[in-house]
Write an enzyme that holds these catalytic residues in place. Structure first.
Site, PDB file in Angstrom:
ATOM      1  N   ASP A 258       0.835  -1.212   0.000  1.00 42.44           N
ATOM      2  CA  ASP A 258       0.000   0.000   0.000  1.00 42.44           C
ATOM      3  C   ASP A 258       0.869   1.261   0.000  1.00 42.44           C
ATOM      4  O   ASP A 258       1.715   1.440   0.887  1.00 42.44           O
ATOM      5  CB  ASP A 258      -0.900   0.021   1.249  1.00 42.44           C
ATOM      6  CG  ASP A 258      -1.984  -1.046   1.207  1.00 42.44           C
ATOM      7  OD1 ASP A 258      -2.161  -1.690   0.145  1.00 42.44           O
ATOM      8  OD2 ASP A 258      -2.672  -1.221   2.236  1.00 42.44           O
TER       9      ASP A 258
ATOM     10  N   LYS B  51      -6.477  -7.056   0.721  1.00 40.33           N
ATOM     11  CA  LYS B  51      -7.559  -7.521   1.606  1.00 40.33           C
ATOM     12  C   LYS B  51      -7.283  -8.923   2.148  1.00 40.33           C
ATOM     13  O   LYS B  51      -7.541  -9.226   3.307  1.00 40.33           O
ATOM     14  CB  LYS B  51      -8.904  -7.476   0.873  1.00 40.33           C
ATOM     15  CG  LYS B  51      -9.321  -6.064   0.554  1.00 40.33           C
ATOM     16  CD  LYS B  51     -10.704  -5.976  -0.021  1.00 40.33           C
ATOM     17  CE  LYS B  51     -10.920  -4.623  -0.702  1.00 40.33           C
ATOM     18  NZ  LYS B  51     -10.663  -3.467   0.145  1.00 40.33           N
TER      19      LYS B  51
ATOM     20  N   ALA C 103      -4.281 -10.472   2.577  1.00 42.46           N
ATOM     21  CA  ALA C 103      -3.194 -10.446   3.564  1.00 42.46           C
ATOM     22  C   ALA C 103      -3.662  -9.794   4.862  1.00 42.46           C
ATOM     23  O   ALA C 103      -3.347 -10.271   5.960  1.00 42.46           O
ATOM     24  CB  ALA C 103      -1.992  -9.703   2.988  1.00 42.46           C
TER      25      ALA C 103
ATOM     26  N   ASN D  12     -20.586  -4.439   2.913  1.00 39.29           N
ATOM     27  CA  ASN D  12     -21.163  -3.251   3.533  1.00 39.29           C
ATOM     28  C   ASN D  12     -22.420  -2.901   2.720  1.00 39.29           C
ATOM     29  O   ASN D  12     -22.743  -3.577   1.743  1.00 39.29           O
ATOM     30  CB  ASN D  12     -20.132  -2.106   3.626  1.00 39.29           C
ATOM     31  CG  ASN D  12     -19.630  -1.651   2.263  1.00 39.29           C
ATOM     32  OD1 ASN D  12     -20.323  -1.783   1.252  1.00 39.29           O
ATOM     33  ND2 ASN D  12     -18.424  -1.116   2.227  1.00 39.29           N
TER      34      ASN D  12
ATOM     35  N   THR E 224     -22.154  -4.940   7.093  1.00 33.09           N
ATOM     36  CA  THR E 224     -21.338  -4.110   7.983  1.00 33.09           C
ATOM     37  C   THR E 224     -21.701  -2.641   7.748  1.00 33.09           C
ATOM     38  O   THR E 224     -21.971  -2.219   6.620  1.00 33.09           O
ATOM     39  CB  THR E 224     -19.828  -4.336   7.736  1.00 33.09           C
ATOM     40  OG1 THR E 224     -19.523  -4.022   6.370  1.00 33.09           O
ATOM     41  CG2 THR E 224     -19.438  -5.775   7.990  1.00 33.09           C
TER      42      THR E 224
ATOM     43  N   GLY F 182     -19.817   0.119   9.197  1.00 32.72           N
ATOM     44  CA  GLY F 182     -18.741   0.972   9.703  1.00 32.72           C
ATOM     45  C   GLY F 182     -18.819   1.156  11.204  1.00 32.72           C
ATOM     46  O   GLY F 182     -18.979   0.185  11.958  1.00 32.72           O
TER      47      GLY F 182
ATOM     48  N   ASP G 124      -7.092   6.035  10.756  1.00 33.75           N
ATOM     49  CA  ASP G 124      -7.124   5.553   9.368  1.00 33.75           C
ATOM     50  C   ASP G 124      -8.084   4.368   9.307  1.00 33.75           C
ATOM     51  O   ASP G 124      -7.862   3.349   9.973  1.00 33.75           O
ATOM     52  CB  ASP G 124      -5.687   5.129   8.968  1.00 33.75           C
ATOM     53  CG  ASP G 124      -5.608   4.551   7.570  1.00 33.75           C
ATOM     54  OD1 ASP G 124      -6.616   4.614   6.838  1.00 33.75           O
ATOM     55  OD2 ASP G 124      -4.535   4.030   7.212  1.00 33.75           O
TER      56      ASP G 124
ATOM     57  N   ASP H 132     -11.335  -5.507   6.919  1.00 33.33           N
ATOM     58  CA  ASP H 132     -10.510  -6.720   6.832  1.00 33.33           C
ATOM     59  C   ASP H 132     -10.283  -7.306   8.221  1.00 33.33           C
ATOM     60  O   ASP H 132     -10.324  -8.530   8.410  1.00 33.33           O
ATOM     61  CB  ASP H 132      -9.155  -6.402   6.187  1.00 33.33           C
ATOM     62  CG  ASP H 132      -9.321  -5.940   4.744  1.00 33.33           C
ATOM     63  OD1 ASP H 132     -10.313  -6.342   4.120  1.00 33.33           O
ATOM     64  OD2 ASP H 132      -8.466  -5.182   4.266  1.00 33.33           O
TER      65      ASP H 132
ATOM     66  N   GLY I 279      -2.264   2.873   8.412  1.00 39.46           N
ATOM     67  CA  GLY I 279      -1.825   1.639   7.745  1.00 39.46           C
ATOM     68  C   GLY I 279      -2.831   0.527   8.016  1.00 39.46           C
ATOM     69  O   GLY I 279      -3.340   0.408   9.125  1.00 39.46           O
TER      70      GLY I 279
HETATM   71  O1  RIB Z   1      -9.155  -3.174   2.549  1.00 41.66           O
HETATM   72  C1  RIB Z   1      -7.988  -2.415   2.488  1.00 41.66           C
HETATM   73  C2  RIB Z   1      -7.076  -2.969   1.431  1.00 41.66           C
HETATM   74  O2  RIB Z   1      -7.681  -2.836   0.173  1.00 41.66           O
HETATM   75  C3  RIB Z   1      -5.746  -2.266   1.304  1.00 41.66           C
HETATM   76  O3  RIB Z   1      -4.757  -2.794   2.132  1.00 41.66           O
HETATM   77  C4  RIB Z   1      -5.439  -2.353  -0.177  1.00 41.66           C
HETATM   78  O4  RIB Z   1      -4.285  -3.056  -0.479  1.00 41.66           O
HETATM   79  C5  RIB Z   1      -6.683  -2.960  -0.811  1.00 41.66           C
HETATM   80  O5  RIB Z   1      -6.532  -4.298  -1.061  1.00 41.66           O
END
Ligand code: RIB
Length: 312
Positions: free
Chosen positions: A13, A40, A42, A183, A211, A213, A237, A243, A278
């Site tokens: 990212d 998403k 990872a 969502n 979902t 938020g 953030d 995720d 992040g």
């Molecule tokens: O959901 C957030 C993710 O969406 C970010 O990390 C980005 O890489 C995208 O896959």
């Protein structure tokens, strides 16, 4: 420990902090730039691992410097990376993310994520059969997602499909998925906006979890619409909150929590994730999560959620 398999994207990212979204054709000065691990798939895998899952990541990276950082990062969360596909022809996936106060926008360049094809996942049938929960998103080819859902359904295995980024899904895939977690916006795309979210929740009781938020999540439990609230935190953030929710849900369901309890805890995990910049930085470790639960006396999820349910 329960076996969680995540089949999905791995991205690096590229994150810019900025006061607001630029207008078309406008140049704005950003406040900072950082590179984080993301994708998403990872992100969900890291969340599941930090919250106590025995996790395996399946997916594809390129053969480049970003790929090494992706794999090292997953390994540092004790995730099994042995079966990750390394593709010679495509670059590791990247995402360009703009972070505004309370919101973000994301452009994903899938690159090697598109190499996570049916032929690749078919090699891991055994791994899927040994799983307690599989997690899927839509940043890999849809045919792959369809094959995995069908395979798991045929073998009585559980799967959570987080349909992000959203695309229309066939009735067949919806029927065969154990849990689906869009969502509101994604729900309209996945199911079509001709019928309301409430209609779809009633059609798919204890399966369709929407979902909302910071408000939490809602679903139909067969008798009533239930709303599970989230908790208030200081937002830095929001990237990766969904995720974290999905990764947490996989673990809490796999260890045998009821859907209601698992959702309640996953909302809290998702909320904690937004407190740092992040996608993965704020994902709580199991100990941090427990500490938060105790500190805020939120363990009694039943009392908290009772008031939120309305008669169907
Ligand atoms: O959901 C957030 C993710 O969406 C970010 O990390 C980005 O890489 C995208 O896959």
């Amino acid at each position: 420990m329960k076996n969680i398999v995540v089949i999905g994207s791995m991205n690096v990212d590229l994150v810019v902090e900025v006061d607001r979204k630029p207008l078309v054709g406008e140049t704005l000065l950003g406040k900072g730039f950082q590179i984080f691990q993301g994708g998403k798939g990872a992100n969900q895998c890291v969340a599941a691992a930090r919250l106590g899952g025995n996790c395996t990541m399946l997916g594809s990276v390129g053969v480049d410097a970003f790929a090494n950082s992706v794999i090292e990062n997953l390994e540092s969360s004790s995730i099994n990376v042995n079966n990750i596909n390394k593709n010679n022809n495509l670059p590791t996936g990247t995402a360009v993310i703009e972070v505004y106060p309370n919101d973000n926008s994301i452009i994903v360049v899938p690159g090697a994520n598109n190499a996570t094809d049916v032929e690749y996942v078919q090699k891991y049938r055994e791994l899927l059969l040994e799983s307690d929960m599989v997690l899927l998103q839509l940043e890999i080819p849809l045919e792959t997602v369809e094959w995995v859902v069908d395979f798991l359904w045929s073998n009585n295995k559980q799967v959570i499909l987080n349909p992000a980024p959203a695309s229309k899904l066939s009735e067949k895939i919806l029927e065969k998925t154990t849990f689906i977690t869009p969502n509101e916006h994604e729900c309209n795309i996945v199911f079509g906006s001709d019928k309301s979210a409430e209609y779809w929740m009633r059609k798919y009781p204890n399966k369709l979890i929407i979902t909302e938020g910071e408000k939490g999540v809602k679903y139909y439990d067969g008798k009533k619409i239930c709303r599970i609230p989230s908790v208030k935190v200081e937002v830095v953030d929001t990237t990766g909150a969904g995720d974290t929710f999905n990764g947490a849900l996989a673990v809490f369901l796999a260890v045998g929590n009821s859907l209601k309890e698992a959702l309640y805890k996953s909302c809290i995990a998702g909320a904690l994730a937004v407190t740092k910049l992040g996608a993965q930085e704020g994902i709580p470790l199991f100990e941090e999560f427990n500490e938060y639960m105790q500190l805020h006396e939120t363990n009694n999820f039943d009392q908290q959620t009772k008031l939120q349910c309305k008669k169907g």
